[in-house]
Design a protein around this motif. Sequence first.
Motif, PDB file in Angstrom:
ATOM      1  N   SER A   1      35.683  34.122  37.921  1.00 48.26           N
ATOM      2  CA  SER A   1      34.548  33.556  38.637  1.00 48.26           C
ATOM      3  C   SER A   1      35.078  32.728  39.795  1.00 48.26           C
ATOM      4  CB  SER A   1      33.696  32.678  37.707  1.00 48.26           C
ATOM      5  OG  SER A   1      34.426  31.534  37.291  1.00 48.26           O
ATOM      6  N   VAL A   2      34.244  32.520  40.820  1.00 48.81           N
ATOM      7  CA  VAL A   2      34.637  31.790  42.014  1.00 48.81           C
ATOM      8  C   VAL A   2      33.688  30.616  42.216  1.00 48.81           C
ATOM      9  CG1 VAL A   2      34.987  31.898  44.502  1.00 48.81           C
ATOM     10  CG2 VAL A   2      35.570  33.873  43.087  1.00 48.81           C
ATOM     11  N   GLU A   3      34.261  29.424  42.400  1.00 46.47           N
ATOM     12  CA  GLU A   3      33.485  28.214  42.646  1.00 46.47           C
ATOM     13  C   GLU A   3      33.806  27.700  44.045  1.00 46.47           C
ATOM     14  OE1 GLU A   3      32.787  23.711  40.789  1.00 46.47           O
ATOM     15  OE2 GLU A   3      34.361  25.025  40.006  1.00 46.47           O
ATOM     16  N   ASN A   4      32.759  27.500  44.866  1.00 43.34           N
ATOM     17  CA  ASN A   4      32.929  26.992  46.221  1.00 43.34           C
ATOM     18  C   ASN A   4      32.485  25.542  46.291  1.00 43.34           C
ATOM     19  OD1 ASN A   4      33.531  29.279  48.440  1.00 43.34           O
ATOM     20  ND2 ASN A   4      32.338  30.174  46.760  1.00 43.34           N
TER      21      ASN A   4
ATOM     22  N   ALA B   1      48.428  27.715  37.378  1.00 44.78           N
ATOM     23  CA  ALA B   1      48.823  29.053  36.930  1.00 44.78           C
ATOM     24  C   ALA B   1      50.283  29.333  37.264  1.00 44.78           C
ATOM     25  CB  ALA B   1      47.927  30.102  37.585  1.00 44.78           C
ATOM     26  N   THR B   2      50.954  30.067  36.380  1.00 44.78           N
ATOM     27  CA  THR B   2      52.318  30.518  36.641  1.00 44.78           C
ATOM     28  C   THR B   2      52.268  31.678  37.635  1.00 44.78           C
ATOM     29  OG1 THR B   2      52.926  29.921  34.375  1.00 44.78           O
ATOM     30  CG2 THR B   2      54.455  31.337  35.578  1.00 44.78           C
ATOM     31  N   GLY B   3      53.219  31.711  38.566  1.00 42.05           N
ATOM     32  CA  GLY B   3      53.157  32.687  39.639  1.00 42.05           C
ATOM     33  C   GLY B   3      52.282  32.130  40.754  1.00 42.05           C
ATOM     34  N   PHE B   4      51.536  33.022  41.426  1.00 41.87           N
ATOM     35  CA  PHE B   4      50.659  32.548  42.504  1.00 41.87           C
ATOM     36  C   PHE B   4      49.669  31.532  41.956  1.00 41.87           C
ATOM     37  CE2 PHE B   4      46.540  32.796  44.637  1.00 41.87           C
ATOM     38  CZ  PHE B   4      46.905  32.402  45.926  1.00 41.87           C
ATOM     39  N   SER B   5      49.607  30.358  42.592  1.00 40.72           N
ATOM     40  CA  SER B   5      48.699  29.310  42.128  1.00 40.72           C
ATOM     41  C   SER B   5      47.770  28.791  43.214  1.00 40.72           C
ATOM     42  CB  SER B   5      49.493  28.126  41.548  1.00 40.72           C
ATOM     43  OG  SER B   5      50.336  27.550  42.532  1.00 40.72           O
ATOM     44  N   GLU B   6      48.148  28.980  44.485  1.00 42.39           N
ATOM     45  CA  GLU B   6      47.322  28.384  45.533  1.00 42.39           C
ATOM     46  C   GLU B   6      47.665  28.985  46.892  1.00 42.39           C
ATOM     47  OE1 GLU B   6      46.448  23.855  47.229  1.00 42.39           O
ATOM     48  OE2 GLU B   6      47.317  24.140  45.233  1.00 42.39           O
ATOM     49  N   ASN B   7      46.656  29.028  47.771  1.00 40.46           N
ATOM     50  CA  ASN B   7      46.863  29.391  49.168  1.00 40.46           C
ATOM     51  C   ASN B   7      46.085  28.418  50.045  1.00 40.46           C
ATOM     52  OD1 ASN B   7      47.891  31.744  51.083  1.00 40.46           O
ATOM     53  ND2 ASN B   7      45.872  31.122  51.796  1.00 40.46           N
ATOM     54  N   ARG B   8      46.703  28.034  51.158  1.00 36.03           N
ATOM     55  CA  ARG B   8      46.049  27.125  52.094  1.00 36.03           C
ATOM     56  C   ARG B   8      46.085  27.727  53.490  1.00 36.03           C
ATOM     57  NH1 ARG B   8      49.041  21.518  49.994  1.00 36.03           N
ATOM     58  NH2 ARG B   8      48.230  21.623  47.845  1.00 36.03           N
ATOM     59  N   ALA B   9      44.911  28.035  54.023  1.00 34.21           N
ATOM     60  CA  ALA B   9      44.786  28.560  55.381  1.00 34.21           C
ATOM     61  C   ALA B   9      44.210  27.464  56.262  1.00 34.21           C
ATOM     62  CB  ALA B   9      43.874  29.791  55.391  1.00 34.21           C
TER      63      ALA B   9
ATOM     64  N   GLY C   1      41.212  25.737  54.356  1.00 33.97           N
ATOM     65  CA  GLY C   1      40.617  26.461  53.232  1.00 33.97           C
ATOM     66  C   GLY C   1      41.612  26.552  52.097  1.00 33.97           C
ATOM     67  N   GLN C   2      41.284  25.958  50.962  1.00 34.20           N
ATOM     68  CA  GLN C   2      42.187  25.886  49.815  1.00 34.20           C
ATOM     69  C   GLN C   2      41.694  26.817  48.709  1.00 34.20           C
ATOM     70  OE1 GLN C   2      42.160  22.104  47.800  1.00 34.20           O
ATOM     71  NE2 GLN C   2      44.255  22.329  47.041  1.00 34.20           N
ATOM     72  N   THR C   3      42.499  27.823  48.385  1.00 35.67           N
ATOM     73  CA  THR C   3      42.202  28.754  47.305  1.00 35.67           C
ATOM     74  C   THR C   3      43.089  28.423  46.114  1.00 35.67           C
ATOM     75  OG1 THR C   3      41.687  30.510  48.909  1.00 35.67           O
ATOM     76  CG2 THR C   3      42.063  31.178  46.629  1.00 35.67           C
ATOM     77  N   ILE C   4      42.490  28.020  44.991  1.00 37.74           N
ATOM     78  CA  ILE C   4      43.243  27.618  43.806  1.00 37.74           C
ATOM     79  C   ILE C   4      43.004  28.623  42.694  1.00 37.74           C
ATOM     80  CG2 ILE C   4      43.608  25.813  42.073  1.00 37.74           C
ATOM     81  CD1 ILE C   4      42.557  23.799  44.100  1.00 37.74           C
ATOM     82  N   GLN C   5      44.090  29.194  42.169  1.00 38.99           N
ATOM     83  CA  GLN C   5      44.032  30.093  41.015  1.00 38.99           C
ATOM     84  C   GLN C   5      44.157  29.253  39.754  1.00 38.99           C
ATOM     85  OE1 GLN C   5      44.234  33.970  40.815  1.00 38.99           O
ATOM     86  NE2 GLN C   5      43.338  33.157  38.930  1.00 38.99           N
ATOM     87  N   GLU C   6      43.057  29.119  39.003  1.00 38.04           N
ATOM     88  CA  GLU C   6      43.072  28.321  37.782  1.00 38.04           C
ATOM     89  C   GLU C   6      43.824  29.069  36.677  1.00 38.04           C
ATOM     90  OE1 GLU C   6      42.080  25.342  37.511  1.00 38.04           O
ATOM     91  OE2 GLU C   6      40.633  24.934  39.078  1.00 38.04           O
TER      92      GLU C   6
ATOM     93  N   ASP D   1      39.884  31.621  36.712  1.00 33.07           N
ATOM     94  CA  ASP D   1      38.871  31.318  37.717  1.00 33.07           C
ATOM     95  C   ASP D   1      39.512  30.917  39.039  1.00 33.07           C
ATOM     96  OD1 ASP D   1      36.944  31.789  35.790  1.00 33.07           O
ATOM     97  OD2 ASP D   1      36.762  29.668  35.236  1.00 33.07           O
ATOM     98  N   ILE D   2      38.715  31.044  40.117  1.00 24.67           N
ATOM     99  CA  ILE D   2      39.149  30.657  41.455  1.00 24.67           C
ATOM    100  C   ILE D   2      38.287  29.500  41.948  1.00 24.67           C
ATOM    101  CG2 ILE D   2      39.176  31.360  43.881  1.00 24.67           C
ATOM    102  CD1 ILE D   2      41.483  32.513  42.520  1.00 24.67           C
ATOM    103  N   VAL D   3      38.927  28.488  42.533  1.00 26.78           N
ATOM    104  CA  VAL D   3      38.214  27.384  43.174  1.00 26.78           C
ATOM    105  C   VAL D   3      38.517  27.447  44.672  1.00 26.78           C
ATOM    106  CG1 VAL D   3      37.960  24.889  43.368  1.00 26.78           C
ATOM    107  CG2 VAL D   3      38.313  25.931  41.123  1.00 26.78           C
ATOM    108  N   LEU D   4      37.470  27.534  45.490  1.00 21.98           N
ATOM    109  CA  LEU D   4      37.606  27.546  46.942  1.00 21.98           C
ATOM    110  C   LEU D   4      37.086  26.213  47.483  1.00 21.98           C
ATOM    111  CD1 LEU D   4      36.329  31.137  47.870  1.00 21.98           C
ATOM    112  CD2 LEU D   4      38.689  30.359  47.631  1.00 21.98           C
TER     113      LEU D   4
END
Length: 252
Positions: free
Chosen positions: A40-43, A200-208, A228-233, A237-240
Amino acid sequence: MSGIVSKALNNLHFHKLPARSAGFVLLAGSLWGATAKADSVENMAGSWSSLTLSGKLGDFSPGLRGFRWTLIDQTRLRDDSPSAWRLNEDQFYAQMGFSVNSYASVWLGYVHDWHHSLGKTDYHESRPYQDLVFDFPVARFTAKIRTRLEERVNQSTGNVGIRLRQMSSLQFHLAFIDPKLSLYVGDEVLCHLNANSFGATGFSENRAMAGFSFQLNRQLGMDLGYLGQTIQETGGDIVLTHNVNANLSYRF
């Protein structure tokens, strides 16, 4: 070993690379964040506000020529509470760097992070880190590439997370509007290298990021833009978080 590394960095010569090469790096990082798997994605909205102080130790002693220091205080707010915006994090950075040549520098730093997560117990994080930074021209842009390895320590539990961060950015001076004004774009990918309680182990976040910088004079500057912060829980779940990103800087 240190002599070998220093010689290798000194032998690096950055020529004016085509802008499409750097653009590909930024696009790749953004796509990585955009394609993260989510149940799920939370903005939500947010803001990052910081004050940055920096200087050169060579101003105090000729023997310290090439050494630089930076202090940063950053406050992060989130609009994830039904009642009002709230404080999510407060971070204090202190770092020391050495310029190997006109393009490369190495840094050692420390972050103290006060976490105030919604519905969770507050805790402090200690975070030493090591940086390798390159600044060089790319066509009519100025490029920056930073590789950071950091060791995150939860002071309440002692849990340790090792995180690798790769950041790339481009800056374009808008001299046709004002010689003090520039445009910046960038992206950073963050990955945890071990199982931990932080994310999360591995990819956990991206910041654009994208925005404008304005250098009022030699000492005082400011940045205002979007991050824009993308967090892999851990649970999938994803938090934007869509942040207003503001910074006031002063160089001594």
